[in-house]
Design a protein around this motif. Structure first.
Motif, PDB file in Angstrom:
ATOM      1  N   VAL A   4      -4.117   7.986 -14.721  1.00 44.30           N
ATOM      2  CA  VAL A   4      -3.479   6.986 -15.578  1.00 44.30           C
ATOM      3  C   VAL A   4      -4.062   5.593 -15.288  1.00 44.30           C
ATOM      4  CG1 VAL A   4      -1.312   5.761 -16.034  1.00 44.30           C
ATOM      5  CG2 VAL A   4      -1.340   8.254 -15.932  1.00 44.30           C
ATOM      6  N   ALA A   5      -4.337   5.338 -14.000  1.00 41.00           N
ATOM      7  CA  ALA A   5      -4.864   4.028 -13.620  1.00 41.00           C
ATOM      8  C   ALA A   5      -6.359   3.899 -13.928  1.00 41.00           C
ATOM      9  CB  ALA A   5      -4.603   3.777 -12.140  1.00 41.00           C
TER      10      ALA A   5
ATOM     11  N   LYS B  36      -4.177  12.958   1.397  1.00 42.09           N
ATOM     12  CA  LYS B  36      -3.262  11.831   1.257  1.00 42.09           C
ATOM     13  C   LYS B  36      -1.826  12.333   1.105  1.00 42.09           C
ATOM     14  CE  LYS B  36      -2.711   7.753  -1.687  1.00 42.09           C
ATOM     15  NZ  LYS B  36      -3.346   6.971  -2.764  1.00 42.09           N
TER      16      LYS B  36
ATOM     17  N   GLU C  74       2.814  16.952  -4.794  1.00 41.41           N
ATOM     18  CA  GLU C  74       2.413  15.592  -4.443  1.00 41.41           C
ATOM     19  C   GLU C  74       0.929  15.352  -4.746  1.00 41.41           C
ATOM     20  OE1 GLU C  74       4.604  13.381  -3.502  1.00 41.41           O
ATOM     21  OE2 GLU C  74       3.246  11.740  -2.966  1.00 41.41           O
TER      22      GLU C  74
ATOM     23  N   SER D 186     -29.768  -2.545   5.449  1.00 40.21           N
ATOM     24  CA  SER D 186     -29.025  -1.828   4.413  1.00 40.21           C
ATOM     25  C   SER D 186     -29.192  -2.586   3.115  1.00 40.21           C
ATOM     26  CB  SER D 186     -27.546  -1.725   4.780  1.00 40.21           C
ATOM     27  OG  SER D 186     -27.372  -0.859   5.873  1.00 40.21           O
ATOM     28  N   TYR D 187     -29.552  -1.857   2.079  1.00 39.60           N
ATOM     29  CA  TYR D 187     -29.907  -2.540   0.842  1.00 39.60           C
ATOM     30  C   TYR D 187     -29.596  -1.655  -0.355  1.00 39.60           C
ATOM     31  CZ  TYR D 187     -32.751  -4.333  -2.913  1.00 39.60           C
ATOM     32  OH  TYR D 187     -33.152  -4.803  -4.140  1.00 39.60           O
TER      33      TYR D 187
ATOM     34  N   TYR E  60     -15.650   8.754  10.406  1.00 43.41           N
ATOM     35  CA  TYR E  60     -14.421   8.145  10.931  1.00 43.41           C
ATOM     36  C   TYR E  60     -13.442   9.210  11.423  1.00 43.41           C
ATOM     37  CZ  TYR E  60     -16.461   4.026   8.925  1.00 43.41           C
ATOM     38  OH  TYR E  60     -17.337   3.017   8.653  1.00 43.41           O
TER      39      TYR E  60
ATOM     40  N   LEU F 137       0.584   0.472 -14.627  1.00 46.47           N
ATOM     41  CA  LEU F 137       0.142   1.448 -15.623  1.00 46.47           C
ATOM     42  C   LEU F 137       0.958   2.731 -15.511  1.00 46.47           C
ATOM     43  CD1 LEU F 137      -3.722   0.873 -15.397  1.00 46.47           C
ATOM     44  CD2 LEU F 137      -2.331   0.558 -17.455  1.00 46.47           C
ATOM     45  N   ASN F 138       1.262   3.168 -14.293  1.00 46.42           N
ATOM     46  CA  ASN F 138       2.040   4.391 -14.135  1.00 46.42           C
ATOM     47  C   ASN F 138       3.501   4.200 -14.502  1.00 46.42           C
ATOM     48  OD1 ASN F 138       0.570   6.912 -13.091  1.00 46.42           O
ATOM     49  ND2 ASN F 138      -0.409   5.260 -11.962  1.00 46.42           N
TER      50      ASN F 138
ATOM     51  N   GLU G 181      -1.606  10.061 -11.186  1.00 44.08           N
ATOM     52  CA  GLU G 181      -1.468   8.598 -11.116  1.00 44.08           C
ATOM     53  C   GLU G 181      -2.826   7.905 -11.086  1.00 44.08           C
ATOM     54  OE1 GLU G 181       1.116   7.664  -7.855  1.00 44.08           O
ATOM     55  OE2 GLU G 181       2.916   8.209  -8.974  1.00 44.08           O
ATOM     56  N   ASP G 182      -3.787   8.505 -10.386  1.00 45.21           N
ATOM     57  CA  ASP G 182      -5.141   7.943 -10.386  1.00 45.21           C
ATOM     58  C   ASP G 182      -5.736   7.982 -11.789  1.00 45.21           C
ATOM     59  OD1 ASP G 182      -5.092   7.387  -7.723  1.00 45.21           O
ATOM     60  OD2 ASP G 182      -6.369   9.047  -7.101  1.00 45.21           O
TER      61      ASP G 182
ATOM     62  N   LEU H 214      -0.656  13.840   4.591  1.00 43.31           N
ATOM     63  CA  LEU H 214      -0.435  12.803   5.601  1.00 43.31           C
ATOM     64  C   LEU H 214       0.829  12.003   5.303  1.00 43.31           C
ATOM     65  CD1 LEU H 214      -4.131  11.630   6.091  1.00 43.31           C
ATOM     66  CD2 LEU H 214      -2.666  12.607   7.880  1.00 43.31           C
ATOM     67  N   ASN H 215       1.054  11.709   4.023  1.00 40.85           N
ATOM     68  CA  ASN H 215       2.245  10.924   3.679  1.00 40.85           C
ATOM     69  C   ASN H 215       3.523  11.750   3.791  1.00 40.85           C
ATOM     70  OD1 ASN H 215       1.874   7.968   2.814  1.00 40.85           O
ATOM     71  ND2 ASN H 215       0.079   8.994   1.946  1.00 40.85           N
TER      72      ASN H 215
ATOM     73  N   ALA I 217       4.179  11.762   7.494  1.00 39.06           N
ATOM     74  CA  ALA I 217       4.602  10.440   7.971  1.00 39.06           C
ATOM     75  C   ALA I 217       6.026  10.107   7.523  1.00 39.06           C
ATOM     76  CB  ALA I 217       3.626   9.369   7.480  1.00 39.06           C
TER      77      ALA I 217
ATOM     78  N   LEU J 265      -8.749   5.498 -12.519  1.00 42.70           N
ATOM     79  CA  LEU J 265      -9.594   5.656 -11.338  1.00 42.70           C
ATOM     80  C   LEU J 265     -10.293   6.998 -11.419  1.00 42.70           C
ATOM     81  CD1 LEU J 265      -7.005   4.425  -8.703  1.00 42.70           C
ATOM     82  CD2 LEU J 265      -8.867   3.126  -9.712  1.00 42.70           C
ATOM     83  N   LYS J 266     -11.479   7.028 -10.807  1.00 43.89           N
ATOM     84  CA  LYS J 266     -12.246   8.275 -10.856  1.00 43.89           C
ATOM     85  C   LYS J 266     -11.740   9.262  -9.820  1.00 43.89           C
ATOM     86  CE  LYS J 266     -16.075   5.709 -12.575  1.00 43.89           C
ATOM     87  NZ  LYS J 266     -17.120   4.820 -12.117  1.00 43.89           N
TER      88      LYS J 266
ATOM     89  N   LYS K 231      -2.349  -0.129 -10.812  1.00 45.89           N
ATOM     90  CA  LYS K 231      -2.002   1.292 -10.796  1.00 45.89           C
ATOM     91  C   LYS K 231      -0.490   1.459 -10.927  1.00 45.89           C
ATOM     92  CE  LYS K 231      -2.770   5.336  -7.852  1.00 45.89           C
ATOM     93  NZ  LYS K 231      -3.441   5.795  -6.614  1.00 45.89           N
TER      94      LYS K 231
ATOM     95  N   GLN L   1     -30.085   2.185   0.458  1.00 49.86           N
ATOM     96  CA  GLN L   1     -30.231   2.721   1.816  1.00 49.86           C
ATOM     97  C   GLN L   1     -29.185   1.985   2.639  1.00 49.86           C
ATOM     98  OE1 GLN L   1     -34.403   1.603   2.505  1.00 49.86           O
ATOM     99  NE2 GLN L   1     -33.774  -0.235   3.617  1.00 49.86           N
ATOM    100  N   ASN L   2     -28.243   2.726   3.193  1.00 51.77           N
ATOM    101  CA  ASN L   2     -27.165   2.097   3.951  1.00 51.77           C
ATOM    102  C   ASN L   2     -27.067   2.706   5.340  1.00 51.77           C
ATOM    103  OD1 ASN L   2     -25.726   0.057   2.300  1.00 51.77           O
ATOM    104  ND2 ASN L   2     -25.645   1.770   0.860  1.00 51.77           N
ATOM    105  N   TYR L   3     -27.164   1.844   6.331  1.00 56.05           N
ATOM    106  CA  TYR L   3     -27.117   2.309   7.713  1.00 56.05           C
ATOM    107  C   TYR L   3     -25.740   2.081   8.313  1.00 56.05           C
ATOM    108  CZ  TYR L   3     -32.165   2.433   7.307  1.00 56.05           C
ATOM    109  OH  TYR L   3     -33.447   2.716   6.892  1.00 56.05           O
TER     110      TYR L   3
ATOM    111  N   VAL M   2      -1.533   5.043   5.213  1.00 54.10           N
ATOM    112  CA  VAL M   2      -1.255   6.266   5.986  1.00 54.10           C
ATOM    113  C   VAL M   2      -2.416   7.251   5.861  1.00 54.10           C
ATOM    114  CG1 VAL M   2       0.202   8.328   6.087  1.00 54.10           C
ATOM    115  CG2 VAL M   2       1.252   6.061   5.901  1.00 54.10           C
ATOM    116  N   ALA M   3      -3.011   7.283   4.661  1.00 54.35           N
ATOM    117  CA  ALA M   3      -4.112   8.228   4.440  1.00 54.35           C
ATOM    118  C   ALA M   3      -5.435   7.707   5.005  1.00 54.35           C
ATOM    119  CB  ALA M   3      -4.252   8.513   2.950  1.00 54.35           C
TER     120      ALA M   3
END
Lengths: 470, 470
Positions: free
Chosen positions: A466-467, A424, A456, B184-185, A368, B427-428, A463-464, A427-428, A431, A469-470, B424, A187-189, B466-467
């Protein structure tokens, strides 16, 4: 699974009543218990969001249960955000560049009423109001209740129990307390709470500001939003820190300070909220929490669904839609799985869990985005390009928002993964000045942008991968 | 804050005893209560990790309290991983390319004993064993206990209470149950549990496999590891799913099946574990959980520290180090903050929380890395290059592992952010054949690799920024 199984549904809110209706339509007998009185005959709105955003995933589930049209009758389409600055200037930001893609403001109570009536009209459903679930014996599927009217306690012996009893679920609490298995639970507030206010209809019963938009007053540290109601009013929600910053819920304790705060930050809104003092002092301050847990089921005995399994913050307008989609997914599994309830429950979580985790995370992202980014120049350029891409290449480009909101065939987890990479990328590219961002781009120029964004995005995903990452 | 404050520390484990010692050295009076008997005179090792990895962050805190040298006397240095395949072949993978960077296997009980004795010898500390905390009245700072010997219940009225009572903290439970604030827990369990086994010393009392390494048998779905003890034995830990896959804790119920499993997957280890059957059936199966929570403190009354505030899985060897670093950080804040306990507690969480969140996430990352990646060719190439970079550019390149383990001046959160980006990047670059990965690279060739890795890492960090990603 047996059509004669004695099924108990705890909680007759949006998810519970739709689930009960759908199970009844499939031939199951359902007894539904609700702690509150019947909201069709009692005003119990205090402290809960009065209106919600309904979109494609929600409609899909309502369609399945044959109640889509009834819901559409009480919807107010919102085509985009209308951003208000401190000077009272506004600018619009559409939700989609395609025609026919919009979200809908709908009264929680009215929609719940429609679902209750539909369920109640089905011979397989009984509804018991004012019966508060106090605990569940998950091993023996015995549900303990207290009757709020007679004060009597009683127990119901079920074959299967569904807990659709919301963010404060008693079934989930029983999982936590009975300790029969390793129960992952969070539970996160957020640091912010919320308070509801009202912009009433004008003297003619009309909306005082555009009813075609979800209104946002983004101020970084706080935010005001407003959604239209059918009666010409708007439900306004203030999101504000409990105890940080110059203005917060802890220090806004006098009428002067509240007025000072609104005059400085939301002057145009202040003029439209005549009862601000009473509402601010009398309406409760709500907490904004995310709940995740696992497992959702215990054997073939019990299953958590809706907010009870995955409560999320309101910033993507997907809380109700996600809970309704639970029913769609569960129904699909009933179609193809004829094993035990235990198998169905496991298969359901296997298919559904990563998607409800994803929408929980996306809703935090949007907190956000709505507070800060919508007024940020880079973000505004990005949204402008996305609208242009969607209107020029309607079958090729889908923003993250569109994937989540208007494309129920894309799962939340896929929408999150691809949508984040695409954001991402875009935005890049902006930018780094690698795409043109002029106001009037030709279709040829946009085609170049589309290709770059796609390349892109794919590179980011690769790239995610290969690294690891999920 | 007042030196006459009546301070209670709940839990005399590693974190509690170091905290009590340090508070006493600063002039505070501390009463420490521990539910277990005195581990210096009773064998209470059952079910807990017998040895742990101690590294720089832990040493820094021990140094602060003047007990570093006593700890170093009982350390066994481990310079790298020794990976065992199913054929019994091994290959080594160093923890660092720099000299003098290694981790240490240390007995939890012996180290705890040193800290207890140091604390007990200080005139400001009293230690009360066999006193089980049952609940904490956080408003009135009254701690309720039960004496395990006399069975009597009693209460202690404190000015300030520190909860260093571990992953199952009673103080934390009181936060959750008293509901005085939004708490929060999260408690999240991996699908795998663990069981401890033993490789005894040989007939001469010597280690049967290299004592200079942490041994790993990575098998994807399961993993065995072994850490050396001073008496020539190794503590072996099997990490295995509770209920998934061909072999799991639920179905390994006969000696035949256990032997079959080990012969197939860990044949070289099996030969060294003579009592496998007894140990497998008699030793408990432990759960692997991560606990995060916030806030850690209630007013100036109570504070959670160590595992009570942030329990993590063991895969980065940082659990004890993180808890010890809590004491370092808390001590630094006491140095510069002379306000109330409430201010100190808030400042402590403000500075510390993102770092303990980071090490929790890094430990989960390493769960996958140790199970799968260490035997993966791409990962092996990466580690080879990292070792070459660290030995050739010892002041310029620091792997994620080095930043976390050997660089206590880099916070966990910074190490995670930079380390993940660097991983990352590397590895890439390898996957895209953009860097040479030959066995013997010249320093000039490595300088080119270093530059590319640095540039790519910075680009990744910039693109995330940037993202709007953290």
């Amino acid at each position: 699974m047996n059509k004669k199984d004695n099924i108990v549904v705890i909680g007759a809110g949006l998810c519970g009543s739709l689930l009960a209706l759908r199970l009844a339509q499939r031939g199951y007998k359902v007894a539904m218990y609700e702690s509150r009185p019947d909201l069709r005959t009692t005003d119990i709105s205090a402290g809960r969001s009065i209106n919600l955003a309904l979109s494609d995933r929600g409609f899909k589930a309502l369609r399945l249960a044959g109640v889509e049209e009834k819901a559409r009758e009480i919807c107010i389409p919102m085509y985009g955000r209308l951003i208000h600055d401190t000077e009272g200037n506004t600018f619009a930001s559409n939700y989609s560049g395609r025609n026919g893609e919009y979200i809908n403001s709908i009264s929680r109570g009215d929609l719940n009423g429609i679902l209750l009536t539909e369920a109640e009209n089905h011979e397989n459903v009984t509804i018991h109001f004012n019966k508060k679930c106090t605990s569940v014996d998950i091993e023996n599927t015995i549900v303990h209740f207290k009757d709020y009217e007679t004060k009597e306690e009683f127990s119901v012996n079920a074959d299967v129990v569904f807990g659709t009893d919301g963010a404060g679920s008693i079934l989930r609490k029983s999982y936590y307390l009975e300790r029969k298995f390793l129960f992952s639970y969070s539970q996160n507030y957020l640091t912010h709470g919320y308070k509801e206010l009202e912009i009433p209809a004008d003297a003619l019963g009309k909306h005082q500001i555009s009813k075609d938009h979800l209104h946002i007053w983004p101020r970084g540290k706080y935010m005001l939003i407003a959604l239209p109601n059918l009666d010409g009013s708007f439900t306004v929600t203030l999101f504000l820190s409990y105890d940080e910053g110059e203005y917060n819920f802890n220090n806004l304790t006098t009428e002067e300070k509240i007025t000072e705060f609104f005059e400085k930050e939301f002057p145009d809104a202040l003029k439209l909220i005549p009862s601000i003092k009473d509402e601010f002092f009398n309406n409760p301050t709500g907490a904004l929490g995310t709940v995740k847990c696992s497992p959702w089921s215990y054997k073939g005995n019990t299953l958590l669904m809706g907010d009870a399994a995955h409560a999320i913050v309101p910033f993507y307008g997907q809380g109700m839609n996600a809970s309704f989609e639970d029913v769609t997914v569960f129904d699909e599994i009933l179609d193809r799985c004829d094993g035990s309830w235990e198998e169905v429950f496991k298969e359901y979580q296997k298919q559904r869990k990563e998607d409800t985790d994803a929408i929980a995370d996306l809703a935090i992202d949007n907190y956000y985005e709505m507070r800060d980014h919508v007024a940020n120049p880079l973000f505004k350029q990005k949204r402008k390009i996305e609208m242009d891409l969607e209107s020029n290449f309607p079958t090729e480009y889908f923003s993250k928002y569109s994937m989540v909101t208007f494309n129920d065939e894309i799962s939340y987890s896929k929408a999150m993964k691809k949508g984040r990479a695409q954001d991402k990328a875009l935005l890049n590219l902006i930018a780094d000045n690698e795409v043109i961002t002029s106001l009037d781009m030709t279709k040829e120029e946009l085609a170049v942008v589309l290709k770059k964004v796609q390349e892109e995005t794919n590179e980011i995903l690769e790239e995610d991968k290969v690294a690891g990452l999920k």
